[in-house]
Motif scaffolding. Structure first.
Motif, PDB file in Angstrom:
ATOM      1  N   ASP A   1     -10.228   4.452   1.331  1.00  0.00           N
ATOM      2  CA  ASP A   1     -10.420   3.001   1.406  1.00  0.00           C
ATOM      3  C   ASP A   1     -10.510   2.584   2.873  1.00  0.00           C
ATOM      4  OD1 ASP A   1     -10.582   0.333   0.953  1.00  0.00           O
ATOM      5  OD2 ASP A   1      -8.545   0.087   0.179  1.00  0.00           O
TER       6      ASP A   1
ATOM      7  N   ALA B   1      -8.952   4.450  -9.015  1.00  0.00           N
ATOM      8  CA  ALA B   1      -7.651   5.036  -8.685  1.00  0.00           C
ATOM      9  C   ALA B   1      -6.613   4.766  -9.765  1.00  0.00           C
ATOM     10  CB  ALA B   1      -7.156   4.485  -7.347  1.00  0.00           C
TER      11      ALA B   1
ATOM     12  N   ARG C   1      -1.826  14.572   3.296  1.00  0.00           N
ATOM     13  CA  ARG C   1      -1.085  14.242   2.084  1.00  0.00           C
ATOM     14  C   ARG C   1      -2.017  14.267   0.880  1.00  0.00           C
ATOM     15  NH1 ARG C   1       1.944   8.610   2.359  1.00  0.00           N
ATOM     16  NH2 ARG C   1      -0.164   7.895   1.922  1.00  0.00           N
TER      17      ARG C   1
ATOM     18  N   MET D   1      13.101   2.541   3.005  1.00  0.00           N
ATOM     19  CA  MET D   1      12.417   1.658   3.943  1.00  0.00           C
ATOM     20  C   MET D   1      13.139   0.322   4.068  1.00  0.00           C
ATOM     21  SD  MET D   1       8.475   2.319   2.963  1.00  0.00           S
ATOM     22  CE  MET D   1       7.884   1.120   4.125  1.00  0.00           C
TER      23      MET D   1
ATOM     24  N   ALA E   1       0.619   4.191  -2.524  1.00  0.00           N
ATOM     25  CA  ALA E   1       0.409   5.585  -2.128  1.00  0.00           C
ATOM     26  C   ALA E   1       1.376   6.476  -2.900  1.00  0.00           C
ATOM     27  CB  ALA E   1       0.622   5.749  -0.627  1.00  0.00           C
TER      28      ALA E   1
ATOM     29  N   GLU F   1       0.822  -1.218   0.000  1.00  0.00           N
ATOM     30  CA  GLU F   1       0.000   0.000   0.000  1.00  0.00           C
ATOM     31  C   GLU F   1       0.853   1.264   0.000  1.00  0.00           C
ATOM     32  OE1 GLU F   1      -2.935   0.421   3.014  1.00  0.00           O
ATOM     33  OE2 GLU F   1      -4.418  -0.724   1.890  1.00  0.00           O
ATOM     34  N   ILE F   2       2.029   1.176   0.681  1.00  0.00           N
ATOM     35  CA  ILE F   2       2.863   2.376   0.750  1.00  0.00           C
ATOM     36  C   ILE F   2       3.406   2.729  -0.631  1.00  0.00           C
ATOM     37  CG2 ILE F   2       4.968   3.336   1.778  1.00  0.00           C
ATOM     38  CD1 ILE F   2       4.341   1.884   4.289  1.00  0.00           C
ATOM     39  N   LEU F   3       3.759   1.695  -1.387  1.00  0.00           N
ATOM     40  CA  LEU F   3       4.235   1.968  -2.739  1.00  0.00           C
ATOM     41  C   LEU F   3       3.088   2.451  -3.620  1.00  0.00           C
ATOM     42  CD1 LEU F   3       6.816  -0.835  -3.471  1.00  0.00           C
ATOM     43  CD2 LEU F   3       7.057   1.298  -2.250  1.00  0.00           C
TER      44      LEU F   3
ATOM     45  N   ALA G   1      -0.738   4.030   4.950  1.00  0.00           N
ATOM     46  CA  ALA G   1       0.363   3.981   3.978  1.00  0.00           C
ATOM     47  C   ALA G   1       1.249   5.210   4.058  1.00  0.00           C
ATOM     48  CB  ALA G   1      -0.176   3.786   2.553  1.00  0.00           C
ATOM     49  N   LEU G   2       1.542   5.663   5.278  1.00  0.00           N
ATOM     50  CA  LEU G   2       2.479   6.786   5.418  1.00  0.00           C
ATOM     51  C   LEU G   2       3.887   6.278   5.154  1.00  0.00           C
ATOM     52  CD1 LEU G   2       1.039   8.445   8.633  1.00  0.00           C
ATOM     53  CD2 LEU G   2       0.573   8.992   6.251  1.00  0.00           C
ATOM     54  N   TYR G   3       4.762   7.180   4.725  1.00  0.00           N
ATOM     55  CA  TYR G   3       6.157   6.805   4.499  1.00  0.00           C
ATOM     56  C   TYR G   3       6.876   6.844   5.842  1.00  0.00           C
ATOM     57  CZ  TYR G   3       4.418   8.237  -0.051  1.00  0.00           C
ATOM     58  OH  TYR G   3       3.646   8.370  -1.169  1.00  0.00           O
TER      59      TYR G   3
ATOM     60  N   LEU H   1     -10.273   9.599  -2.715  1.00  0.00           N
ATOM     61  CA  LEU H   1     -10.696   8.215  -2.558  1.00  0.00           C
ATOM     62  C   LEU H   1     -10.314   7.767  -1.154  1.00  0.00           C
ATOM     63  CD1 LEU H   1      -9.269   6.840  -5.940  1.00  0.00           C
ATOM     64  CD2 LEU H   1     -11.477   7.923  -5.549  1.00  0.00           C
TER      65      LEU H   1
ATOM     66  N   ALA I   1      -6.611  11.652  -5.250  1.00  0.00           N
ATOM     67  CA  ALA I   1      -5.793  11.376  -4.072  1.00  0.00           C
ATOM     68  C   ALA I   1      -6.479  10.276  -3.288  1.00  0.00           C
ATOM     69  CB  ALA I   1      -5.646  12.618  -3.207  1.00  0.00           C
ATOM     70  N   MET I   2      -5.675   9.446  -2.626  1.00  0.00           N
ATOM     71  CA  MET I   2      -6.258   8.301  -1.941  1.00  0.00           C
ATOM     72  C   MET I   2      -5.769   8.229  -0.501  1.00  0.00           C
ATOM     73  SD  MET I   2      -6.706   4.566  -3.482  1.00  0.00           S
ATOM     74  CE  MET I   2      -6.974   3.077  -2.571  1.00  0.00           C
TER      75      MET I   2
ATOM     76  N   PHE J   1      -5.431   5.476   2.386  1.00  0.00           N
ATOM     77  CA  PHE J   1      -5.480   4.017   2.476  1.00  0.00           C
ATOM     78  C   PHE J   1      -5.914   3.551   3.873  1.00  0.00           C
ATOM     79  CE2 PHE J   1      -2.707   4.847  -1.039  1.00  0.00           C
ATOM     80  CZ  PHE J   1      -2.920   3.806  -1.910  1.00  0.00           C
ATOM     81  N   GLN J   2      -6.363   2.308   3.910  1.00  0.00           N
ATOM     82  CA  GLN J   2      -6.799   1.714   5.167  1.00  0.00           C
ATOM     83  C   GLN J   2      -5.677   1.712   6.203  1.00  0.00           C
ATOM     84  OE1 GLN J   2      -8.260  -2.258   4.672  1.00  0.00           O
ATOM     85  NE2 GLN J   2      -9.208  -2.282   6.686  1.00  0.00           N
ATOM     86  N   SER J   3      -4.453   1.376   5.743  1.00  0.00           N
ATOM     87  CA  SER J   3      -3.322   1.332   6.676  1.00  0.00           C
ATOM     88  C   SER J   3      -2.640   2.696   6.749  1.00  0.00           C
ATOM     89  CB  SER J   3      -2.318   0.292   6.213  1.00  0.00           C
ATOM     90  OG  SER J   3      -1.774   0.689   4.973  1.00  0.00           O
TER      91      SER J   3
ATOM     92  N   VAL K   1      11.088   5.855  -1.827  1.00  0.00           N
ATOM     93  CA  VAL K   1      10.176   5.171  -0.909  1.00  0.00           C
ATOM     94  C   VAL K   1      10.679   3.764  -0.559  1.00  0.00           C
ATOM     95  CG1 VAL K   1       7.811   4.413  -0.532  1.00  0.00           C
ATOM     96  CG2 VAL K   1       8.255   6.515  -1.803  1.00  0.00           C
TER      97      VAL K   1
ATOM     98  N   ARG L   1     -10.106   0.791  -6.432  1.00  0.00           N
ATOM     99  CA  ARG L   1      -8.764   0.693  -7.009  1.00  0.00           C
ATOM    100  C   ARG L   1      -8.802   0.826  -8.527  1.00  0.00           C
ATOM    101  NH1 ARG L   1      -4.795  -1.520  -3.947  1.00  0.00           N
ATOM    102  NH2 ARG L   1      -4.020  -2.705  -5.693  1.00  0.00           N
TER     103      ARG L   1
ATOM    104  N   MET M   1       0.100   6.930  -6.322  1.00  0.00           N
ATOM    105  CA  MET M   1      -0.998   7.901  -6.351  1.00  0.00           C
ATOM    106  C   MET M   1      -0.457   9.317  -6.200  1.00  0.00           C
ATOM    107  SD  MET M   1      -3.920   6.285  -6.662  1.00  0.00           S
ATOM    108  CE  MET M   1      -5.056   7.605  -6.268  1.00  0.00           C
ATOM    109  N   ASP M   2       0.622   9.455  -5.429  1.00  0.00           N
ATOM    110  CA  ASP M   2       1.197  10.769  -5.187  1.00  0.00           C
ATOM    111  C   ASP M   2       2.009  11.269  -6.368  1.00  0.00           C
ATOM    112  OD1 ASP M   2       0.081  11.035  -2.744  1.00  0.00           O
ATOM    113  OD2 ASP M   2       1.840  10.474  -1.597  1.00  0.00           O
TER     114      ASP M   2
END
Lengths: 276, 339, 290
Positions: free
Chosen positions: B158, B50, B146, A192, A173, A169-171, B85-87, B156, B78-79, B81-83, A188, B47, A176-177
């Motif tokens: 999720d 997206a 973000r 990590m 994201a 999901e992070i990738l 998905a921060l860096y 979006l 822009a989405m 996410f459930q988790s 990214v 998805r 999407m960014d």
């Protein structure tokens, strides 16, 4: 169970374990000690352990007689070079296997591993002849190429297992960014995966540093890394134990320290994840 | 601006069809919630919009332009996410700035936008922390930050609240609704929680096995569900369904009545039964009644009702609140009021 | 989780690794196969000609081949037996509570990081040498006749050197596996009246089965190719007493420059290694859930 029995049991185990540990480590310890002796003391019987005249002359002599520094640098360049080139090729491949798996991913991974199981003598002659004809024989470039290829499957495999632990999901994201493939991997994924990449690097430097079939077969004087240089002591002239020990100690010490740091990754890297 | 039109889109993974042909139009500025049980295809649908998955066929147009083959970054969405998905290796500031850096904005503009977003989301004091040092709610806000700095044509979401505890979920629900009011940007929100759907949506899309069961405003879905699935999915506790003789008496294969539309009496009524469990919530009482004629019914009574296990009670449906369904589960015209 | 874009990117990013490994494996292997059907000696350039399977006939009927095959099996089998038994015992010991566990662990795994040429030379000269070696000093101190290890029992000596190098690997992997054993299972067995030996046979050993298989297979792959240790200690001698297949092929190819014969030997080695590899790959593949 009474506490006293546990303590005495622990004491017994401690004695036993330390004895075995020291016996196993002894050849290394003995080599290190001998490197500080004079040649005469090195072959003295009965041998002395601590009570001898400590000297550094062997280290100086190894360098002055055979340009030890050159071979040491060869080892550094070959092991580090082949690992870095390997990482460069393996990172994109492992990215695709971990994050865009397809039905064939598993087959490709297994096939890559199978190349690692190819006995080197099966391809020795063609490689030798190809290298002879292209001037790569006894060159650092040639050894970097060979060691990159023989360790590439392990690098891909290790990176794959580390990358798989990073949530996709992070990738996504990042995608999407607005990050392209390059930005996604560089900004990214790689930051990590730093711990995983570091241990992959470490293990492969160790493996490449100690690789002895190809380095012995394809190098002569100029490009010889320490494995091949040390082998030249197999037909010695005169007294040489202390000098052999000094040369060996310098060849082993750096990698032993790295190895101690990477002992956990070692299991993972060498069993391809089959034992956790 | 942010109109999204899906035309005849399908998705299959290998031989498995996840989304049969589906049409949907999401108007500009609308808050649309995709709701359905897990595995209903709602996340896949998101998805597809997206661009994280390809449609197998059909077209997606965003803001009037065909976006079917565009990569995710090219769609202006822009989405969250459930988790989240921060860096994890970047500070909050850099997390929020990342999409702007990717868009090659100059540094001053990036700083300005990040500061502004942080102010809106109460993150100003946390800009130099890493995601690992934040609470769940704060992480959620960073993820939203973000998303908003990019000024996307649509957001979006999720299942963004599923990792938060109950109290925080209510708060964030309000904050997201607030955000929608102030930005007036199209939002598509996926959840399996019908309470979130009911409270936030302008329009709810109920999905089941990849199909759209019904599209409508929350109240439409509540009061005029078009089939048994929607009727059962929307509303809590769920609607009571009765088949057999009682349903036939209404001229239907099955009838449905919401718990809040059942009048509870200790003296008389249409269906009699004994109380098996009564749940006292203070504001409401949920009474589970075993009726020999119609099976188990749940009734919702306002306030505190003094009934206990074993009590004999009667239940009567409120006039005009009965739902009738045919053998295929489709809703039939509203009942003729019988006695 | 993929789109046409990402799948295209995946093919592109995978390509260098796949192409390089394919080139590394297929081209030289095909060349080796081709050479193995030629009369081809580097000392007699221009005399190359197709001789069919003659190289294989020579190689496979050469007494040196049988000696090498026997030595290879003895080397692999001996080292495997010693490292597995020693590894299990050491892993059990290192898993116990005692003072300085971390340090002892470091001491035990150290030999694995010593380059093969160094360990072979150190053992050959400083430990096993019949005059100046430490073992000789020790024997004299005990009033015994020193043994010329590499002269009298050359293969066993090499087995010993290689065992010293690989014991850490077996120990480390078995220890890792042992530490994943649920302690409660041992305690339950103890409550059920199982003695220490029973617990080892019925609980610990089955738990280690998988790790033992992995150690066996991986070590076999590496041990089939033991080379440097032989080159610097005995050069395959005395006679062919310590020549294994790898060393035999090396000697044919790069010492006698018999490309044809060496290639045939190389192909034979590939076939032998593949038999082991197939089992190893199945093991790893079963564990790889994708």
């Amino acid at each position: 169970m009474a506490r006293a029995t546990t303590a005495s049991r622990k004491l017994g185990l401690t004695l036993l374990a330390w004895t075995i540990g020291i016996v196993i480590f002894f050849p290394i310890l003995w080599t290190a000690l001998t490197s500080f002796k004079t040649e005469a003391e090195a072959i003295a019987s009965p041998p002395s352990f601590i009570a001898f005249q400590w000297t550094l002359e062997n280290y100086a002599e190894v360098q002055s007689r055979s340009d030890y520094a050159l071979h040491f640098m060869n080892s550094v360049i070959i092991s580090l070079g082949s690992t870095l080139v390997g990482l460069l090729i393996a990172v994109p491949a492992a990215w695709s296997m971990a994050f865009v798996p397809s039905r064939r991913t598993k087959d490709v991974l297994m096939w890559m591993l199978s190349t690692k199981m190819l006995p080197p003598v099966g391809v020795l002659i063609p490689i030798y002849l190809l290298f002879r004809d292209t001037g790569l024989l006894d060159s650092r470039t040639g050894l970097v190429i060979v060691l990159t290829l023989i360790n590439l499957p392990i690098i891909v495999w290790m990176l794959f297992t580390y990358f798989r632990e990073i949530p996709g999901e992070i990738l996504e994201a990042a995608r999407m960014d607005g990050a392209g493939l390059k930005a996604e991997i560089l900004y990214v994924l790689l930051p990590m995966a730093v711990p995983g990449i570091a241990s992959t690097l470490l293990l492969n430097v160790i493996l490449a540093w100690n690789e002895a079939f190809w380095t012995l077969s394809l190098s002569a004087s100029q490009s010889a890394p320490l494995t091949a240089f040390i082998a030249s002591y197999s037909s010695p002239e005169g007294l040489f134990y202390a000098k052999l020990s000094a040369a060996s100690t310098m060849a082993v010490a750096p990698i032993l320290v790295l190895g101690w740091f990477s002992q956990k990754q070692l299991v993972r890297g060498l069993t391809f994840g089959a034992v956790k | 601006m942010g109109e999204i039109v899906l035309k005849q889109i399908t998705k299959s993974f290998g031989d498995v069809s996840v989304i049969p042909p589906l049409d949907l139009t999401i108007a500009d500025g609308e808050f649309v919630v995709f709701v359905g049980p897990s595995g209903c295809g709602k996340s896949t649908l998101l998805r597809l919009i997206a661009g994280l998955e390809d449609v197998s066929s059909g077209t997606i147009s965003i803001d009037g332009k065909d976006a079917t083959r565009l990569p995710p970054a090219g769609r202006g969405l822009a989405m969250v996410f459930q988790s989240y998905a921060l860096y994890p290796h970047m500070t909050v500031r850099n997390n929020i700035a990342f999409p702007l850096k990717m868009a090659r904005l100059d540094k001053a503009a990036i700083d300005r936008k990040v500061e502004a977003a942080a102010a809106v989301l109460n993150l100003t004091g946390y800009l130099d922390r890493r995601p690992g040092q934040l609470s769940g709610g704060q992480r959620q806000r960073v993820a939203i930050g973000r998303a908003i700095v990019r000024e996307p044509t649509a957001f979006l979401f999720d299942e963004p609240l599923s990792n938060l505890d109950a109290a925080l979920r209510v708060n964030m629900r309000l904050e997201i609704s607030e955000l929608h009011r102030s930005l007036a940007t199209t939002m598509i929100y996926v959840t399996h929680d019908q309470v979130e759907a009911m409270t936030m949506a302008d329009k709810i899309v109920v999905l089941n096995a990849g199909r759209i069961e019904q599209v409508g405003s929350p109240i439409e879905l509540y009061s005029r569900p078009c089939n048994r699935f929607v009727a059962g999915f929307i509303g809590s506790p769920r609607m009571n369904f009765i088949e057999g003789g009682e349903a036939a008496a209404e001229g239907a294969h099955a009838i449905g009545i919401r718990p809040e539309h059942l009048a509870l009496s200790t003296e008389s009524g249409r269906w009699s039964g004994t109380v098996s469990v009564s749940e006292h919530l203070g504001s409401d009482t949920f009474v589970y009644v075993q009726s020999p004629e119609v099976g188990t019914l749940v009734a919702r009574a306002g306030g505190e009702v003094p009934v206990r296990h074993g009590d004999r009670v009667w239940l009567t449906p409120q006039a005009g609140k009965l739902h009738r369904f045919d053998p295929q589960g489709r809703a039939m015209s509203r009942e003729k009021v019988l006695s | 989780m993929a789109t046409a874009h990402s799948r295209a990117a995946a093919r592109l990013t995978m390509a260098p690794a796949v192409v390089l490994l394919l080139g590394w494996m297929l081209i030289p292997l095909a060349m080796t196969l081709y050479f193995s059907f030629l009369r081809y000696n580097l000392l007699m350039p221009g005399s190359e000609e197709w001789i069919g399977t003659l190289n294989y006939e020579y190689f496979l009927t050469d007494p040196a081949f049988f000696a090498a095959l026997g030595n290879t099996l003895a080397l692999v089998g001996g080292v495997l037996a010693l490292t597995l038994c020693g590894g299990i015992l050491l892993a059990l010991l290192l898993d116990q509570p005692f003072w300085g566990r971390g340090i002892v662990r470091l001491l035990v795994i150290a030999p694995f990081f010593v380059m093969p040429t160094v360990s072979a030379l150190v053992w050959k000269n400083m430990l096993m040498n019949p005059v100046n070696g430490l073992f000789a000093s020790l024997a004299r101190a005990l009033g015994l006749q020193p043994i010329d290890f590499l002269g009298e029992v050359p293969l066993s000596s090499i087995v010993m050197i290689v065992t010293w190098q690989w014991l850490p690997f077996a120990t480390l992997i078995l220890l890792t596996a042992l530490q994943s054993l649920d302690r409660e299972r041992l305690e339950a067995a103890e409550m059920d009246g199982a003695g220490a030996l029973d617990r080892f046979i019925h609980i610990i050993l089955p738990h280690l089965a998988r790790a033992i298989t992995v150690v066996t297979l991986i070590q076999t792959i590496f041990l089939l190719s033991v080379f440097a240790e032989i080159l610097v200690t005995t050069n395959g001698g005395p006679g062919t007493a310590t020549t294994n297949i790898t060393y035999l092929v090396y000697a044919l190819s790069l010492l006698q420059f018999d490309v044809g014969g060496g290639s045939a030997g190389g192909i034979v080695a590939v076939v032998l290694a593949n038999i082991v590899a197939v089992f190893l790959m199945r093991m790893i593949g079963r564990n790889l859930d994708l």
